[in-house]
Design a protein around this motif. Structure first.
Motif, mmCIF file in Angstrom:
data_model
loop_
_atom_site.group_PDB
_atom_site.id
_atom_site.type_symbol
_atom_site.label_atom_id
_atom_site.label_comp_id
_atom_site.label_asym_id
_atom_site.label_seq_id
_atom_site.Cartn_x
_atom_site.Cartn_y
_atom_site.Cartn_z
ATOM 1 N N PRO A 181 39.804 33.317 60.901
ATOM 2 C CA PRO A 181 40.204 34.118 59.731
ATOM 3 C C PRO A 181 41.469 34.907 60.036
ATOM 4 O O PRO A 181 41.697 35.354 61.145
ATOM 5 C CB PRO A 181 39.002 35.047 59.509
ATOM 6 N N GLN A 182 42.284 35.009 58.991
ATOM 7 C CA GLN A 182 43.526 35.758 59.148
ATOM 8 C C GLN A 182 43.219 37.231 59.303
ATOM 9 O O GLN A 182 42.451 37.799 58.522
ATOM 10 C CB GLN A 182 44.435 35.522 57.940
ATOM 11 N N VAL A 183 43.770 37.791 60.330
ATOM 12 C CA VAL A 183 43.532 39.206 60.607
ATOM 13 C C VAL A 183 44.596 40.029 59.896
ATOM 14 O O VAL A 183 45.795 39.808 60.064
ATOM 15 C CB VAL A 183 43.575 39.490 62.115
ATOM 16 N N ALA A 209 51.417 47.100 47.594
ATOM 17 C CA ALA A 209 50.622 45.897 47.800
ATOM 18 C C ALA A 209 51.504 44.705 48.187
ATOM 19 O O ALA A 209 51.091 43.840 48.964
ATOM 20 C CB ALA A 209 49.823 45.574 46.533
ATOM 21 N N TRP A 210 52.715 44.638 47.689
ATOM 22 C CA TRP A 210 53.634 43.540 48.008
ATOM 23 C C TRP A 210 54.052 43.567 49.475
ATOM 24 O O TRP A 210 54.321 42.518 50.070
ATOM 25 C CB TRP A 210 54.843 43.634 47.100
ATOM 26 N N SER A 211 54.115 44.759 50.045
ATOM 27 C CA SER A 211 54.634 44.894 51.411
ATOM 28 C C SER A 211 53.578 44.625 52.482
ATOM 29 O O SER A 211 53.901 44.636 53.671
ATOM 30 C CB SER A 211 55.210 46.296 51.610
ATOM 31 N N LEU A 212 52.330 44.401 52.092
ATOM 32 C CA LEU A 212 51.253 44.209 53.067
ATOM 33 C C LEU A 212 50.561 42.865 52.866
ATOM 34 O O LEU A 212 50.565 42.297 51.770
ATOM 35 C CB LEU A 212 50.218 45.335 52.939
ATOM 36 N N LEU A 213 49.971 42.361 53.939
ATOM 37 C CA LEU A 213 49.166 41.150 53.846
ATOM 38 C C LEU A 213 47.792 41.473 53.277
ATOM 39 O O LEU A 213 47.347 42.625 53.267
ATOM 40 C CB LEU A 213 49.011 40.514 55.230
ATOM 41 N N CYS A 214 47.114 40.443 52.842
ATOM 42 C CA CYS A 214 45.738 40.584 52.340
ATOM 43 C C CYS A 214 45.632 41.507 51.137
ATOM 44 O O CYS A 214 44.554 42.067 50.882
ATOM 45 C CB CYS A 214 44.799 41.069 53.439
ATOM 46 N N THR A 215 46.711 41.702 50.409
ATOM 47 C CA THR A 215 46.661 42.577 49.228
ATOM 48 C C THR A 215 47.177 41.842 48.002
ATOM 49 O O THR A 215 47.716 42.459 47.087
ATOM 50 C CB THR A 215 47.491 43.851 49.467
ATOM 51 N N THR A 216 47.007 40.535 47.983
ATOM 52 C CA THR A 216 47.495 39.749 46.840
ATOM 53 C C THR A 216 46.804 40.167 45.554
ATOM 54 O O THR A 216 47.451 40.356 44.512
ATOM 55 C CB THR A 216 47.270 38.253 47.094
#
Length: 284
Positions: A7-9, A60-67
């Protein structure tokens, strides 16, 4: 050999520029939900919500897992922006001239009347303002019919009866509130006083039949007019009360019987006169 997909961390929280945008977004949302009512309150609300959701979308755009968070924030940003533009357009469409703005501020705004309802009131008089030259009459005693309700916007009106001065009418007071309140919708009458302009005056007037049609459609507006008209009548009665004196020079209170202001000797005579019938009844 089976390949396993790890899983993507997600990245750990970093209290840097992204964290600042996150905090700013929630501060703007908090301020937005403190908006009041009316057009200006809605404009305040949706403006801050638009800015808040925009900042949330940037975070939210600048972080992963926040689509999902980005999509929801961006969608809400679009909705709030559309609402803000819609309210701004409606607010512009119900704007009025300077004199009507002053009328709204002095007479209707303090009662919580919205600009939408005030727009209906202005439309009822066709947004028309009338003028009276100096020494010209708005109404003549025993001649002018009572067919409208009017509010003075500028100048001063002198009210007389049989040539005797009663009181003045000042800006943002009704010119004919006692006459309006004295008649039922189906009744007709004429002025019992003369209203003459002391200087150039401007006023707004609502035709009687047209205003009653507005009342039939909007009961809220009818209640507002009943309140402001009767309050105006009360103020006129108090102004008359301050100037009214009887033949002996004693102040005459329009709210109370005249004997309440008689000298003591006359009060004693009145008591003696009232007691005579009682004594006659006992004798009989």
């Amino acid at each position: 050999m089976n390949s396993t997909t790890e899983p993507q961390v997600c990245e750990e929280w970093r209290d840097g520029s992204e964290g600042s945008v996150f905090h700013l977004a929630h501060i703007l949302l908090f301020l937005g939900f403190m908006g009041g009512s009316g057009f200006y309150g809605l404009l305040y609300l949706f403006t801050f919500l638009t800015l808040g959701f925009f900042c949330a979308a940037l975070w939210a755009w600048s972080l992963l897992c926040t689509t999902a968070a980005f999509l929801w924030s961006f969608a809400l940003f679009g909705v709030c922006l559309g609402q803000a533009l819609h309210v701004a357009y409606r607010l512009r469409s119900v704007s009025f001239g300077k004199e009507f703005q002053e009328l709204y501020s002095c007479l209707f705004k303090r009662l919580g009347v919205s600009l939408t309802h005030f727009g209906k009131i202005v439309s009822c008089c066709d947004a028309e303002i009338h003028s009276i030259s100096k020494d010209h009459c708005f109404a003549i005693e025993g001649k002018t019919p009572i067919d409208k309700l009017s509010v003075l916007l500028s100048g001063r009106i002198r009210v007389t009866v049989n040539g005797e001065f009663l009181h003045y009418i000042y800006p943002f007071q009704f010119l004919d509130s006692p006459e309006w309140d004295s008649l039922r919708p189906s009744e007709e009458g004429v002025f019992q006083v003369t209203l003459r302009a002391d200087n150039p005056c401007r006023y707004v007037a609502w035709r009687r039949k047209k205003l009653y049609l507005l009342f039939a459609k909007h009961r809220y507006i009818a209640k507002i007019f009943a309140l402001v008209v009767r309050n105006d009548i009360a103020e006129k009665l108090y102004s008359l009360n301050d100037k009214a004196f009887d033949g002996s020079g004693h102040r005459y209170d329009l709210r109370l019987p005249s004997y309440c202001h008689m000298p003591g000797t006359e009060l004693e005579k009145t008591d003696a006169f009232l007691q005579v019938p009682v004594q006659c009844e006992r004798t009989a």
